[in-house]
Design an enzyme around this catalytic site. Structure first.
Site, PDB file in Angstrom:
ATOM      1  CB  SER A 194      57.683  -9.258 -19.851  1.00 19.96           C
ATOM      2  OG  SER A 194      59.062  -9.197 -19.566  1.00 19.96           O
ATOM      3  CE1 TYR A 246      59.493  -6.792 -24.345  1.00 18.01           C
ATOM      4  CE2 TYR A 246      60.336  -7.288 -22.155  1.00 18.01           C
ATOM      5  CZ  TYR A 246      59.703  -7.694 -23.321  1.00 18.01           C
ATOM      6  OH  TYR A 246      59.276  -8.997 -23.441  1.00 18.01           O
TER       7      TYR A 246
HETATM    8  P1  NAP Z   1      59.807 -12.980 -31.422  1.00 17.70           P
HETATM    9  O1  NAP Z   1      60.363 -14.330 -31.697  1.00 17.70           O
HETATM   10  O2  NAP Z   1      60.645 -11.776 -31.688  1.00 17.70           O
HETATM   11  O3  NAP Z   1      58.374 -12.817 -32.142  1.00 17.70           O
HETATM   12  C1  NAP Z   1      57.673 -11.615 -32.046  1.00 17.70           C
HETATM   13  C2  NAP Z   1      56.534 -11.631 -33.023  1.00 17.70           C
HETATM   14  O4  NAP Z   1      55.844 -10.381 -32.957  1.00 17.70           O
HETATM   15  C3  NAP Z   1      56.994 -11.816 -34.445  1.00 17.70           C
HETATM   16  O5  NAP Z   1      56.148 -12.735 -35.083  1.00 17.70           O
HETATM   17  C4  NAP Z   1      56.832 -10.424 -35.037  1.00 17.70           C
HETATM   18  O6  NAP Z   1      56.576 -10.437 -36.421  1.00 17.70           O
HETATM   19  C5  NAP Z   1      55.615  -9.922 -34.277  1.00 17.70           C
HETATM   20  N1  NAP Z   1      55.491  -8.484 -34.342  1.00 17.70           N
HETATM   21  C6  NAP Z   1      56.330  -7.551 -33.846  1.00 17.70           C
HETATM   22  N2  NAP Z   1      55.877  -6.322 -34.118  1.00 17.70           N
HETATM   23  C7  NAP Z   1      54.713  -6.480 -34.796  1.00 17.70           C
HETATM   24  C8  NAP Z   1      53.767  -5.587 -35.343  1.00 17.70           C
HETATM   25  N3  NAP Z   1      53.925  -4.258 -35.263  1.00 17.70           N
HETATM   26  N4  NAP Z   1      52.691  -6.092 -35.982  1.00 17.70           N
HETATM   27  C9  NAP Z   1      52.523  -7.422 -36.084  1.00 17.70           C
HETATM   28  N5  NAP Z   1      53.386  -8.321 -35.581  1.00 17.70           N
HETATM   29  C10 NAP Z   1      54.476  -7.860 -34.954  1.00 17.70           C
HETATM   30  O7  NAP Z   1      59.416 -12.861 -29.892  1.00 17.70           O
HETATM   31  P2  NAP Z   1      58.947 -13.965 -28.837  1.00 17.70           P
HETATM   32  O8  NAP Z   1      60.110 -14.236 -27.981  1.00 17.70           O
HETATM   33  O9  NAP Z   1      58.224 -15.077 -29.497  1.00 17.70           O
HETATM   34  O10 NAP Z   1      57.949 -13.049 -28.001  1.00 17.70           O
HETATM   35  C11 NAP Z   1      56.548 -13.040 -28.200  1.00 17.70           C
HETATM   36  C12 NAP Z   1      55.935 -12.178 -27.111  1.00 17.70           C
HETATM   37  O11 NAP Z   1      56.338 -12.682 -25.840  1.00 17.70           O
HETATM   38  C13 NAP Z   1      56.405 -10.710 -27.136  1.00 17.70           C
HETATM   39  O12 NAP Z   1      55.353  -9.880 -26.724  1.00 17.70           O
HETATM   40  C14 NAP Z   1      57.516 -10.690 -26.099  1.00 17.70           C
HETATM   41  O13 NAP Z   1      57.725  -9.432 -25.534  1.00 17.70           O
HETATM   42  C15 NAP Z   1      56.953 -11.653 -25.088  1.00 17.70           C
HETATM   43  N6  NAP Z   1      57.939 -12.242 -24.193  1.00 17.70           N
HETATM   44  C16 NAP Z   1      59.004 -12.928 -24.670  1.00 17.70           C
HETATM   45  C17 NAP Z   1      59.881 -13.513 -23.777  1.00 17.70           C
HETATM   46  C18 NAP Z   1      61.082 -14.308 -24.199  1.00 17.70           C
HETATM   47  O14 NAP Z   1      61.916 -14.615 -23.330  1.00 17.70           O
HETATM   48  N7  NAP Z   1      61.226 -14.676 -25.469  1.00 17.70           N
HETATM   49  C19 NAP Z   1      59.666 -13.395 -22.415  1.00 17.70           C
HETATM   50  C20 NAP Z   1      58.578 -12.649 -21.974  1.00 17.70           C
HETATM   51  C21 NAP Z   1      57.716 -12.085 -22.870  1.00 17.70           C
HETATM   52  P3  NAP Z   1      57.549  -9.768 -37.505  1.00 17.70           P
HETATM   53  O15 NAP Z   1      58.253 -10.912 -38.112  1.00 17.70           O
HETATM   54  O16 NAP Z   1      56.601  -9.090 -38.408  1.00 17.70           O
HETATM   55  O17 NAP Z   1      58.489  -8.828 -36.783  1.00 17.70           O
HETATM   56  C1  GCO Z   2      65.783  -9.098 -21.775  1.00 18.29           C
HETATM   57  C2  GCO Z   2      64.868 -10.149 -22.316  1.00 18.29           C
HETATM   58  C3  GCO Z   2      63.535 -10.094 -21.616  1.00 18.29           C
HETATM   59  C4  GCO Z   2      62.698 -11.282 -21.970  1.00 18.29           C
HETATM   60  C5  GCO Z   2      61.402 -11.409 -21.281  1.00 18.29           C
HETATM   61  C6  GCO Z   2      61.548 -11.710 -19.841  1.00 18.29           C
HETATM   62  O1  GCO Z   2      66.482  -8.453 -22.542  1.00 18.29           O
HETATM   63  O2  GCO Z   2      65.816  -8.986 -20.543  1.00 18.29           O
HETATM   64  O3  GCO Z   2      64.764 -10.114 -23.690  1.00 18.29           O
HETATM   65  O4  GCO Z   2      62.922  -8.891 -21.771  1.00 18.29           O
HETATM   66  O5  GCO Z   2      62.486 -11.362 -23.327  1.00 18.29           O
HETATM   67  O6  GCO Z   2      60.486 -10.403 -21.570  1.00 18.29           O
HETATM   68  O7  GCO Z   2      60.331 -12.110 -19.327  1.00 18.29           O
END
Ligand code: NAP
Ligand code: GCO
Length: 266
Positions: A147, A160
């Site tokens: 992240s 986080y």
């Molecule tokens: P999201 O739409 O909230 O999807 C998260 C996924 O993780 C969902 O499928 C959820 O399934 C699953 N999950 C959560 N807890 C779990 C558990 N205990 N066991 C199995 N599955 C679980 O999030 P996203 O934005 O696609 O993010 C995916 C990854 O990228 C995360 O690690 C997040 O921190 C990272 N990330 C996101 C962003 C962003 O801007 N979106 C940026 C940087 C990093 P359920 O339906 O079962 O909850």
């Molecule tokens: C926040 C966001 C972030 C992003 C991501 C950034 O509240 O600042 O949700 O944490 O999801 O991880 O890279």
């Protein structure tokens, strides 16, 4: 092998955790398009049914398993089931994750631990379960989804940031410890990607103007937009493929330039 062929994943078995939707789904789809066989997990039958239909719509024969990434016994069974159904796992993407936005002084230890459990301890659990098979097979790829908060702090996301910062170091440690077995462990650090996880930060105000956080992110991002889950596809395929065989312990930030930028001048 031609350079383009070195990006192909034909016959490889990939496990993408939490890939029912969002970033995980987009990366799994990209890996499948490059030739990999896809396994994913999620926690509920309703999400599983929806996800399987979505994969089918994309022409992808993905295998879905209901399992919580924080449960060591469930993960051990998951790995066995995937080995039985598809073969030994070649590629693991630790994608499942959650965030809680609560000021640190209001965050309970239980809430802090829940985030660290899913975002940091689970990648340890799942990696530990797949590495022996990778060693036996002669190599493998592990990608940890990090992240901006692997590098930067921000109000309300202490758990986080602690977890994602830790995940960057777990990445380097797996690379250090298992590189000699031809295992490459790298991270992908997405910038702000429009998904369900941050939908609340993009909601319009009652008067129709953008959410202040939305404007903040646009001003912090040289690309001047939120990313899409598909923006992660190229990095996911690259780090899963033999094109990245000498890259180990690296975090590739896919952030539209956020980490390079001081922010828009007033
Ligand atoms: P999201 O739409 O909230 O999807 C998260 C996924 O993780 C969902 O499928 C959820 O399934 C699953 N999950 C959560 N807890 C779990 C558990 N205990 N066991 C199995 N599955 C679980 O999030 P996203 O934005 O696609 O993010 C995916 C990854 O990228 C995360 O690690 C997040 O921190 C990272 N990330 C996101 C962003 C962003 O801007 N979106 C940026 C940087 C990093 P359920 O339906 O079962 O909850
Ligand atoms: C926040 C966001 C972030 C992003 C991501 C950034 O509240 O600042 O949700 O944490 O999801 O991880 O890279």
């Amino acid at each position: 092998m031609s350079i383009l062929d070195s990006f192909r994943l034909d016959g490889k078995v990939a496990l993408v955790t939490g890939a029912a939707y969002g970033i995980g789904f987009a990366m799994a789809k990209a890996l499948a398009q490059a030739g990999a066989k896809i396994a994913f997990n999620c926690r509920s039958q309703s999400n599983m049914d929806r996800a399987l239909a979505d994969y089918e719509k994309e022409g992808i024969d993905a295998r879905g398993y209901i399992c919580d990434v924080t449960d060591e016994a469930q993960i051990a069974q998951l790995v066995k089931d995937i080995e039985r159904d598809l073969g030994t796992i070649d590629i693991l993407i630790n994608n499942a994750g959650i965030i809680k936005r609560i000021p640190m002084l209001d965050t309970t230890c239980e809430e802090f631990r829940q985030v660290v459990d899913i975002d940091l301890v689970a990648p340890f659990i799942v990696s530990k379960a797949v590495i022996p098979g990778m060693i036996q097979k002669g190599g493998g790829k592990i990608i940890n989804i990090c992240s901006m908060m692997s590098e930067l702090g921000r109000e309300t996301v202490s758990a986080y940031a602690a977890a994602k910062g830790g995940l960057k170091m777990l990445t380097r440690n797996i690379a250090s410890e298992y590189g000699e077995f031809n295992i490459q462990c790298n991270g992908i650090g997405p910038g702000y990607i429009a998904t369900q996880q941050n939908a609340v930060l993009r909601e319009k105000q009652p008067d129709g103007t953008p959410h202040p956080f939305d404007s903040f992110i646009l001003a912090k991002t040289p690309a001047a937009r939120w990313g899409t889950p598909e923006d992660l596809a190229g990095a996911a395929v690259f780090l899963s493929s033999s094109a990245s065989d000498f890259i180990n312990g690296h975090v590739l930030y896919v952030d539209g330039g956020i980490l390079a930028y001081i922010g828009k001048q007033p």
